[in-house]
Design an enzyme around this catalytic site. Structure first.
Site, PDB file in Angstrom:
ATOM      1  N   GLU A  65      26.038  34.573  50.455  1.00 21.82           N
ATOM      2  CA  GLU A  65      24.973  34.651  49.452  1.00 21.82           C
ATOM      3  C   GLU A  65      24.894  33.291  48.762  1.00 21.82           C
ATOM      4  O   GLU A  65      25.920  32.772  48.312  1.00 21.82           O
ATOM      5  CB  GLU A  65      25.310  35.695  48.378  1.00 21.82           C
ATOM      6  CG  GLU A  65      25.015  37.119  48.748  1.00 21.82           C
ATOM      7  CD  GLU A  65      25.384  38.088  47.615  1.00 21.82           C
ATOM      8  OE1 GLU A  65      24.504  38.826  47.179  1.00 21.82           O
ATOM      9  OE2 GLU A  65      26.543  38.107  47.182  1.00 21.82           O
ATOM     10  N   SER A  67      32.673  35.551  42.310  1.00 26.04           N
ATOM     11  CA  SER A  67      32.001  36.807  42.653  1.00 26.04           C
ATOM     12  C   SER A  67      31.211  37.347  41.472  1.00 26.04           C
ATOM     13  O   SER A  67      30.398  38.241  41.654  1.00 26.04           O
ATOM     14  CB  SER A  67      32.980  37.904  43.045  1.00 26.04           C
ATOM     15  OG  SER A  67      34.205  37.459  43.436  1.00 26.04           O
ATOM     16  N   HIS A  79      28.613  32.328  47.853  1.00 25.22           N
ATOM     17  CA  HIS A  79      29.475  33.515  47.819  1.00 25.22           C
ATOM     18  C   HIS A  79      29.801  33.977  49.235  1.00 25.22           C
ATOM     19  O   HIS A  79      28.979  34.591  49.905  1.00 25.22           O
ATOM     20  CB  HIS A  79      28.754  34.623  47.023  1.00 25.22           C
ATOM     21  CG  HIS A  79      29.600  35.826  46.763  1.00 25.22           C
ATOM     22  ND1 HIS A  79      29.110  37.100  46.768  1.00 25.22           N
ATOM     23  CD2 HIS A  79      30.927  35.944  46.497  1.00 25.22           C
ATOM     24  CE1 HIS A  79      30.095  37.946  46.522  1.00 25.22           C
ATOM     25  NE2 HIS A  79      31.197  37.272  46.344  1.00 25.22           N
ATOM     26  N   ASN A 122      27.162  42.839  45.548  1.00 27.88           N
ATOM     27  CA  ASN A 122      27.996  43.598  44.616  1.00 27.88           C
ATOM     28  C   ASN A 122      27.152  44.435  43.654  1.00 27.88           C
ATOM     29  O   ASN A 122      27.591  45.486  43.184  1.00 27.88           O
ATOM     30  CB  ASN A 122      28.916  42.653  43.837  1.00 27.88           C
ATOM     31  CG  ASN A 122      30.106  42.239  44.679  1.00 27.88           C
ATOM     32  OD1 ASN A 122      30.514  42.974  45.575  1.00 27.88           O
ATOM     33  ND2 ASN A 122      30.654  41.066  44.413  1.00 27.88           N
TER      34      ASN A 122
HETATM   35  N1  LIG Z   1      38.807  38.398  47.339  1.00 26.55           N
HETATM   36  C1  LIG Z   1      37.534  38.617  47.626  1.00 26.55           C
HETATM   37  O1  LIG Z   1      37.173  39.612  48.281  1.00 26.55           O
HETATM   38  C2  LIG Z   1      36.481  37.619  47.183  1.00 26.55           C
HETATM   39  C3  LIG Z   1      35.219  37.646  47.769  1.00 26.55           C
HETATM   40  C4  LIG Z   1      34.254  36.704  47.375  1.00 26.55           C
HETATM   41  C5  LIG Z   1      34.572  35.790  46.385  1.00 26.55           C
HETATM   42  N2  LIG Z   1      35.811  35.800  45.799  1.00 26.55           N
HETATM   43  C6  LIG Z   1      36.099  34.776  44.771  1.00 26.55           C
HETATM   44  O2  LIG Z   1      36.874  33.739  45.353  1.00 26.55           O
HETATM   45  C7  LIG Z   1      37.698  33.126  44.347  1.00 26.55           C
HETATM   46  C8  LIG Z   1      39.142  33.140  44.824  1.00 26.55           C
HETATM   47  O3  LIG Z   1      39.524  34.468  45.099  1.00 26.55           O
HETATM   48  P1  LIG Z   1      40.750  34.798  46.088  1.00 26.55           P
HETATM   49  O4  LIG Z   1      40.576  36.228  46.467  1.00 26.55           O
HETATM   50  O5  LIG Z   1      40.885  33.749  47.121  1.00 26.55           O
HETATM   51  O6  LIG Z   1      41.995  34.681  45.075  1.00 26.55           O
HETATM   52  P2  LIG Z   1      43.486  34.244  45.406  1.00 26.55           P
HETATM   53  O7  LIG Z   1      44.295  34.738  44.261  1.00 26.55           O
HETATM   54  O8  LIG Z   1      43.877  34.652  46.791  1.00 26.55           O
HETATM   55  O9  LIG Z   1      43.433  32.635  45.409  1.00 26.55           O
HETATM   56  C9  LIG Z   1      43.164  31.874  44.268  1.00 26.55           C
HETATM   57  C10 LIG Z   1      43.878  30.535  44.430  1.00 26.55           C
HETATM   58  O10 LIG Z   1      43.438  29.667  43.370  1.00 26.55           O
HETATM   59  C11 LIG Z   1      44.559  28.886  43.028  1.00 26.55           C
HETATM   60  N3  LIG Z   1      44.351  28.268  41.733  1.00 26.55           N
HETATM   61  C12 LIG Z   1      44.525  28.790  40.494  1.00 26.55           C
HETATM   62  N4  LIG Z   1      44.272  27.851  39.564  1.00 26.55           N
HETATM   63  C13 LIG Z   1      43.926  26.721  40.218  1.00 26.55           C
HETATM   64  C14 LIG Z   1      43.589  25.411  39.806  1.00 26.55           C
HETATM   65  N5  LIG Z   1      43.534  25.103  38.520  1.00 26.55           N
HETATM   66  N6  LIG Z   1      43.306  24.500  40.756  1.00 26.55           N
HETATM   67  C15 LIG Z   1      43.357  24.810  42.069  1.00 26.55           C
HETATM   68  N7  LIG Z   1      43.685  26.036  42.521  1.00 26.55           N
HETATM   69  C16 LIG Z   1      43.977  26.973  41.598  1.00 26.55           C
HETATM   70  C17 LIG Z   1      45.715  29.882  43.069  1.00 26.55           C
HETATM   71  O11 LIG Z   1      46.979  29.215  43.096  1.00 26.55           O
HETATM   72  C18 LIG Z   1      45.391  30.647  44.341  1.00 26.55           C
HETATM   73  O12 LIG Z   1      46.000  30.052  45.472  1.00 26.55           O
HETATM   74  C19 LIG Z   1      37.434  33.919  43.071  1.00 26.55           C
HETATM   75  O13 LIG Z   1      36.447  33.256  42.326  1.00 26.55           O
HETATM   76  C20 LIG Z   1      36.902  35.252  43.592  1.00 26.55           C
HETATM   77  O14 LIG Z   1      36.082  35.918  42.664  1.00 26.55           O
HETATM   78  C21 LIG Z   1      36.787  36.679  46.181  1.00 26.55           C
END
Ligand SMILES: NC(=O)c1ccc[n+]([C@@H]2O[C@H](COP(=O)([O-])OP(=O)(O)OC[C@H]3O[C@@H](n4cnc5c(N)ncnc54)[C@H](O)[C@@H]3O)[C@@H](O)[C@H]2O)c1
Length: 289
Positions: A150, A117, A138, A188
């Site tokens: 995006e 993000s 995104h 954002n």
């Molecule tokens: N939450 C939101 O609203 C949102 C929206 C758009 C983008 N994002 C982006 O998406 C990504 C994930 O966010 P999320 O909300 O799903 O977080 P989350 O915490 O729910 O999930 C992240 C996952 O990544 C795993 N992980 C950590 N290290 C790892 C590795 N080395 N190899 C494989 N998996 C690994 C974790 O165990 C976890 O299951 C981030 O980059 C975040 O910025 C989040």
């Protein structure tokens, strides 16, 4: 397209795996361990079950989608994927380590995309196997519900990479907007100053949580008020994005509101911790100020 690899089986990765499988792609899903990837698939099964209960999906379509999702031990299994989407924790060193690992198996024509993000795509591309085949994709949360993706091109991203990932995004039934690599991309960049300003207004005693939210919801014709939305996104995530916008532009208009910082320091992250601008411990959210 051949199989899609999804790295990270958290809320976003699981959502991406779900919509990809529902669109007919075979999906290889990894996390830090096979157990975590299996847990991600179990969550997807529950989400699909809810759709069946609501009669938005047939049980045959649920079974077909689930059969396409294969939890794997590690990214080493993703050598045959035409597209690999990284959706792991938002920490640059974690993503860099993942890119180094995927670099040893990624096919010569395969594309690596990141769901980050806030981390600059051009900088992340430098840690990827080939910056021309690296792009930001995104998704929005919750992925199965939100209709937008995006697409963010880094300086070195090729036209062919953008076209391939745009076609994939459209095949999921999502609308695509293209952005150049700039802090906060489009959504954002525009949203966070509004949420942050609502925090300033609350902290300065301009109005109560209820009145700020109701005023913006009805006055701007938004589906929810800014403080409700901030609680939904996660106040820790909002603060992180504000900090990225502020530090990468140096523009004081992005400085995080002191009240937002204070809430995060208190561990009040919003819905996920049951306390943010609202208290979520009861049947209905209750404003806290
Ligand atoms: N939450 C939101 O609203 C949102 C929206 C758009 C983008 N994002 C982006 O998406 C990504 C994930 O966010 P999320 O909300 O799903 O977080 P989350 O915490 O729910 O999930 C992240 C996952 O990544 C795993 N992980 C950590 N290290 C790892 C590795 N080395 N190899 C494989 N998996 C690994 C974790 O165990 C976890 O299951 C981030 O980059 C975040 O910025 C989040």
């Amino acid at each position: 397209m051949q199989a899609v690899g999804v790295i990270g089986a958290g809320q976003m990765g699981a959502g991406i795996a779900q919509v990809s499988a529902q669109a007919g792609y075979r999906v290889l899903l990894s996390d830090v361990s096979r157990e975590r990837a299996e847990a991600g698939k179990a969550g997807i099964a529950k989400a699909l079950d809810r759709l069946v209960t609501k009669e938005k999906l047939t049980s045959e379509a649920r079974d077909a989608a689930l059969a396409l999702i294969e939890p794997v031990e590690s990214v080493a299994a993703m050598g045959a994927c035409a597209l690999v989407i990284e959706a792991a924790t938002e920490r640059e060193e974690i993503k860099r380590a993942i890119f180094a690992e995927i670099g040893t198996v990624l096919g010569a024509d395969a594309i690596l995309a990141s769901n980050t993000s806030s981390i600059p795509i051009t900088r992340l591309a430098q840690a990827s196997p080939d910056p021309a085949r690296f792009v930001g994709v995104h998704f929005f949360n919750p992925v199965p519900v939100m209709g937008l993706i995006e697409l963010i091109r880094g300086l070195a991203t090729s036209d062919a990479t953008v076209a391939t990932v745009e076609a994939y995004a459209q095949s999921l039934g999502k609308q695509v907007v293209r952005a150049n690599d700039a802090p906060g991309f489009i959504v954002n960049r525009v949203l966070m100053p509004m949420l942050n300003e609502a925090c300033f207004a609350l902290g300065e005693g301009v109005a109560s949580v209820r009145d700020i939210d109701l005023g913006c919801q009805l006055g701007l014709n938004h589906p929810m008020g800014p403080l409700t939305l901030a609680d939904f996104i996660g106040l820790d995530t909002c603060l992180e994005i504000c900090r990225v916008l502020f530090t990468s532009t140096g523009d004081p208009k992005f400085r995080p509101a002191p009240l937002l910082v204070k809430y995060v320091e208190a561990g009040w992250f919003g819905r996920k911790t049951k306390r943010g601008f609202y208290d979520y411990t009861g049947p209905e959210p209750v404003p806290t100020r």
